[in-house]
Design a protein around this motif. Structure first.
Motif, PDB file in Angstrom:
ATOM      1  N   CYS A 111      -5.405   5.662  -6.847  1.00  0.00           N
ATOM      2  CA  CYS A 111      -5.860   5.376  -5.483  1.00  0.00           C
ATOM      3  C   CYS A 111      -4.649   5.109  -4.600  1.00  0.00           C
ATOM      4  CB  CYS A 111      -6.808   4.187  -5.483  1.00  0.00           C
ATOM      5  SG  CYS A 111      -8.341   4.526  -6.375  1.00  0.00           S
ATOM      6  N   ARG A 112      -4.819   5.286  -3.324  1.00  0.00           N
ATOM      7  CA  ARG A 112      -3.672   5.225  -2.425  1.00  0.00           C
ATOM      8  C   ARG A 112      -3.695   4.071  -1.433  1.00  0.00           C
ATOM      9  NH1 ARG A 112      -0.789   8.883  -4.575  1.00  0.00           N
ATOM     10  NH2 ARG A 112      -1.565  10.973  -4.828  1.00  0.00           N
ATOM     11  N   ARG A 113      -4.803   3.426  -1.208  1.00  0.00           N
ATOM     12  CA  ARG A 113      -4.864   2.410  -0.155  1.00  0.00           C
ATOM     13  C   ARG A 113      -4.438   1.052  -0.697  1.00  0.00           C
ATOM     14  NH1 ARG A 113      -9.451   3.112   3.993  1.00  0.00           N
ATOM     15  NH2 ARG A 113      -7.801   2.249   5.247  1.00  0.00           N
ATOM     16  N   ARG A 114      -5.380   0.208  -1.016  1.00  0.00           N
ATOM     17  CA  ARG A 114      -5.044  -1.102  -1.550  1.00  0.00           C
ATOM     18  C   ARG A 114      -6.170  -1.577  -2.453  1.00  0.00           C
ATOM     19  NH1 ARG A 114      -6.157  -5.145   3.546  1.00  0.00           N
ATOM     20  NH2 ARG A 114      -8.335  -4.569   3.750  1.00  0.00           N
ATOM     21  N   MET A 115      -5.814  -2.437  -3.368  1.00  0.00           N
ATOM     22  CA  MET A 115      -6.799  -3.060  -4.233  1.00  0.00           C
ATOM     23  C   MET A 115      -6.998  -4.495  -3.761  1.00  0.00           C
ATOM     24  SD  MET A 115      -4.612  -3.886  -7.706  1.00  0.00           S
ATOM     25  CE  MET A 115      -3.438  -2.542  -7.596  1.00  0.00           C
ATOM     26  N   THR A 116      -8.109  -5.064  -4.143  1.00  0.00           N
ATOM     27  CA  THR A 116      -8.409  -6.442  -3.786  1.00  0.00           C
ATOM     28  C   THR A 116      -8.467  -7.275  -5.055  1.00  0.00           C
ATOM     29  OG1 THR A 116      -9.676  -5.731  -1.868  1.00  0.00           O
ATOM     30  CG2 THR A 116     -10.078  -7.971  -2.671  1.00  0.00           C
ATOM     31  N   VAL A 117      -7.696  -8.338  -5.078  1.00  0.00           N
ATOM     32  CA  VAL A 117      -7.710  -9.287  -6.194  1.00  0.00           C
ATOM     33  C   VAL A 117      -8.368 -10.550  -5.670  1.00  0.00           C
ATOM     34  CG1 VAL A 117      -6.302 -10.633  -7.795  1.00  0.00           C
ATOM     35  CG2 VAL A 117      -5.622  -8.298  -7.188  1.00  0.00           C
ATOM     36  N   ARG A 118      -9.347 -11.033  -6.433  1.00  0.00           N
ATOM     37  CA  ARG A 118     -10.097 -12.210  -5.985  1.00  0.00           C
ATOM     38  C   ARG A 118     -10.255 -13.174  -7.159  1.00  0.00           C
ATOM     39  NH1 ARG A 118     -15.140 -12.820  -2.086  1.00  0.00           N
ATOM     40  NH2 ARG A 118     -16.013 -14.744  -2.940  1.00  0.00           N
ATOM     41  N   ILE A 119     -10.232 -14.457  -6.831  1.00  0.00           N
ATOM     42  CA  ILE A 119     -10.523 -15.485  -7.825  1.00  0.00           C
ATOM     43  C   ILE A 119     -11.573 -16.411  -7.222  1.00  0.00           C
ATOM     44  CG2 ILE A 119      -8.546 -16.900  -7.131  1.00  0.00           C
ATOM     45  CD1 ILE A 119      -8.356 -17.773 -10.125  1.00  0.00           C
ATOM     46  N   ASP A 120     -12.618 -16.666  -7.998  1.00  0.00           N
ATOM     47  CA  ASP A 120     -13.713 -17.532  -7.569  1.00  0.00           C
ATOM     48  C   ASP A 120     -13.827 -18.709  -8.534  1.00  0.00           C
ATOM     49  OD1 ASP A 120     -15.509 -16.001  -5.444  1.00  0.00           O
ATOM     50  OD2 ASP A 120     -14.809 -14.532  -6.904  1.00  0.00           O
ATOM     51  N   ARG A 121     -13.995 -19.868  -7.986  1.00  0.00           N
ATOM     52  CA  ARG A 121     -14.276 -21.043  -8.816  1.00  0.00           C
ATOM     53  C   ARG A 121     -15.791 -21.184  -8.847  1.00  0.00           C
ATOM     54  NH1 ARG A 121     -11.422 -26.947  -8.898  1.00  0.00           N
ATOM     55  NH2 ARG A 121     -12.352 -27.553 -10.890  1.00  0.00           N
ATOM     56  N   ILE A 122     -16.379 -20.741  -9.930  1.00  0.00           N
ATOM     57  CA  ILE A 122     -17.829 -20.723 -10.082  1.00  0.00           C
ATOM     58  C   ILE A 122     -18.358 -22.140 -10.310  1.00  0.00           C
ATOM     59  CG2 ILE A 122     -19.749 -19.759 -11.406  1.00  0.00           C
ATOM     60  CD1 ILE A 122     -18.058 -17.631  -9.897  1.00  0.00           C
ATOM     61  N   SER A 123     -17.640 -22.907 -11.133  1.00  0.00           N
ATOM     62  CA  SER A 123     -17.995 -24.302 -11.394  1.00  0.00           C
ATOM     63  C   SER A 123     -16.694 -25.056 -11.683  1.00  0.00           C
ATOM     64  CB  SER A 123     -18.957 -24.404 -12.582  1.00  0.00           C
ATOM     65  OG  SER A 123     -18.294 -24.089 -13.794  1.00  0.00           O
ATOM     66  N   THR A 124     -16.803 -26.323 -12.053  1.00  0.00           N
ATOM     67  CA  THR A 124     -15.594 -27.103 -12.304  1.00  0.00           C
ATOM     68  C   THR A 124     -14.758 -26.534 -13.430  1.00  0.00           C
ATOM     69  OG1 THR A 124     -16.831 -28.598 -13.745  1.00  0.00           O
ATOM     70  CG2 THR A 124     -16.578 -29.259 -11.435  1.00  0.00           C
ATOM     71  N   ALA A 125     -15.375 -25.818 -14.370  1.00  0.00           N
ATOM     72  CA  ALA A 125     -14.638 -25.305 -15.522  1.00  0.00           C
ATOM     73  C   ALA A 125     -14.675 -23.785 -15.653  1.00  0.00           C
ATOM     74  CB  ALA A 125     -15.194 -25.931 -16.807  1.00  0.00           C
ATOM     75  N   LEU A 126     -15.296 -23.078 -14.717  1.00  0.00           N
ATOM     76  CA  LEU A 126     -15.462 -21.629 -14.829  1.00  0.00           C
ATOM     77  C   LEU A 126     -14.873 -20.926 -13.619  1.00  0.00           C
ATOM     78  CD1 LEU A 126     -16.787 -19.162 -16.288  1.00  0.00           C
ATOM     79  CD2 LEU A 126     -18.814 -19.608 -14.904  1.00  0.00           C
ATOM     80  N   VAL A 127     -14.023 -19.933 -13.891  1.00  0.00           N
ATOM     81  CA  VAL A 127     -13.480 -19.089 -12.824  1.00  0.00           C
ATOM     82  C   VAL A 127     -13.765 -17.632 -13.140  1.00  0.00           C
ATOM     83  CG1 VAL A 127     -11.639 -20.697 -12.171  1.00  0.00           C
ATOM     84  CG2 VAL A 127     -11.165 -18.915 -13.826  1.00  0.00           C
ATOM     85  N   ARG A 128     -13.879 -16.849 -12.092  1.00  0.00           N
ATOM     86  CA  ARG A 128     -14.033 -15.398 -12.216  1.00  0.00           C
ATOM     87  C   ARG A 128     -12.860 -14.755 -11.506  1.00  0.00           C
ATOM     88  NH1 ARG A 128     -19.565 -12.428 -11.326  1.00  0.00           N
ATOM     89  NH2 ARG A 128     -19.648 -13.065 -13.506  1.00  0.00           N
ATOM     90  N   ILE A 129     -12.177 -13.896 -12.227  1.00  0.00           N
ATOM     91  CA  ILE A 129     -11.062 -13.124 -11.685  1.00  0.00           C
ATOM     92  C   ILE A 129     -11.569 -11.690 -11.537  1.00  0.00           C
ATOM     93  CG2 ILE A 129      -8.712 -12.321 -12.107  1.00  0.00           C
ATOM     94  CD1 ILE A 129      -8.496 -14.676 -14.126  1.00  0.00           C
ATOM     95  N   SER A 130     -11.319 -11.068 -10.390  1.00  0.00           N
ATOM     96  CA  SER A 130     -11.797  -9.700 -10.226  1.00  0.00           C
ATOM     97  C   SER A 130     -10.795  -8.845  -9.471  1.00  0.00           C
ATOM     98  CB  SER A 130     -13.151  -9.676  -9.517  1.00  0.00           C
ATOM     99  OG  SER A 130     -13.054 -10.237  -8.232  1.00  0.00           O
ATOM    100  N   LYS A 174     -15.646  -2.861  -9.010  1.00  0.00           N
ATOM    101  CA  LYS A 174     -15.080  -4.187  -9.186  1.00  0.00           C
ATOM    102  C   LYS A 174     -15.152  -4.499 -10.677  1.00  0.00           C
ATOM    103  CE  LYS A 174     -16.173  -7.514  -6.437  1.00  0.00           C
ATOM    104  NZ  LYS A 174     -16.913  -8.536  -5.705  1.00  0.00           N
ATOM    105  N   VAL A 175     -14.011  -4.871 -11.234  1.00  0.00           N
ATOM    106  CA  VAL A 175     -13.958  -5.302 -12.626  1.00  0.00           C
ATOM    107  C   VAL A 175     -13.685  -6.796 -12.611  1.00  0.00           C
ATOM    108  CG1 VAL A 175     -12.861  -4.990 -14.878  1.00  0.00           C
ATOM    109  CG2 VAL A 175     -13.048  -3.045 -13.307  1.00  0.00           C
ATOM    110  N   HIS A 176     -14.533  -7.548 -13.296  1.00  0.00           N
ATOM    111  CA  HIS A 176     -14.378  -8.998 -13.290  1.00  0.00           C
ATOM    112  C   HIS A 176     -14.274  -9.543 -14.709  1.00  0.00           C
ATOM    113  CE1 HIS A 176     -18.718  -8.842 -14.113  1.00  0.00           C
ATOM    114  NE2 HIS A 176     -18.487  -9.978 -14.742  1.00  0.00           N
ATOM    115  N   ALA A 177     -13.661 -10.706 -14.805  1.00  0.00           N
ATOM    116  CA  ALA A 177     -13.522 -11.406 -16.090  1.00  0.00           C
ATOM    117  C   ALA A 177     -13.721 -12.892 -15.831  1.00  0.00           C
ATOM    118  CB  ALA A 177     -12.149 -11.147 -16.690  1.00  0.00           C
ATOM    119  N   ASP A 178     -14.535 -13.523 -16.666  1.00  0.00           N
ATOM    120  CA  ASP A 178     -14.828 -14.941 -16.524  1.00  0.00           C
ATOM    121  C   ASP A 178     -14.071 -15.751 -17.579  1.00  0.00           C
ATOM    122  OD1 ASP A 178     -16.587 -14.182 -14.558  1.00  0.00           O
ATOM    123  OD2 ASP A 178     -18.387 -14.519 -15.757  1.00  0.00           O
TER     124      ASP A 178
END
Length: 132
Positions: A58-77, A122-126
């Motif tokens: 791909c040629r444009r840009r990718m988006t990296v995001r991190i979400d704090r789902i709860s006090t102990a759980l994060v999602r990286i995408s 979107k590929v995510h990992a918890d």
């Protein structure tokens, strides 16, 4: 007392150097949230997801995001412009590639996935603190 932000996002170019920028971004967020215990696994996972996105061509840009789902759980995408989903392959002991998603699968205990979107995926990992 200021509110704790629950998510953060950064846009990165499809360049190999974006993996190190993504690691810094994730490291800084986890440290701000007091989740340093997740740093090593999160850095490995984001490196793999960004590296896979760079390989899409791909040629444009990718988006990296991190979400704090709860006090102990994060999602990286990582969202990129390709609609081709990643495939978890069973790499042999002598294989030099195809090990990345197996590592993501192991580090997340299978808590990762892909969502096809209109202009890519979107590929995510918890990751959960206290789970090894």
């Amino acid at each position: 007392m200021p509110a704790v932000e629950k998510w953060s996002v950064v846009h990165l170019p499809y360049q190999p150097e974006s993996a190190s920028a993504a690691r810094r971004f994730v490291r800084d967020k986890l440290a701000a949230w007091g989740l340093e215990v997740l740093l090593d696994n999160a850095e490995l996972i984001i490196s793999e997801l960004v590296t896979n996105a760079v390989k899409t061509g791909c040629r444009r840009r990718m988006t990296v995001r991190i979400d704090r789902i709860s006090t102990a759980l994060v999602r990286i995408s990582v969202t990129d412009g390709s609609r081709v989903p990643p495939v978890l392959l069973d790499a042999g002991e002598d294989d030099e590639c195809h090990r990345g998603l197996a590592l993501v699968n192991r580090l997340t205990q299978g808590q990762w996935g892909t969502t096809i979107e209109p202009l890519g995926k979107k590929v995510h990992a918890d990751l959960r603190a206290g789970v090894t």
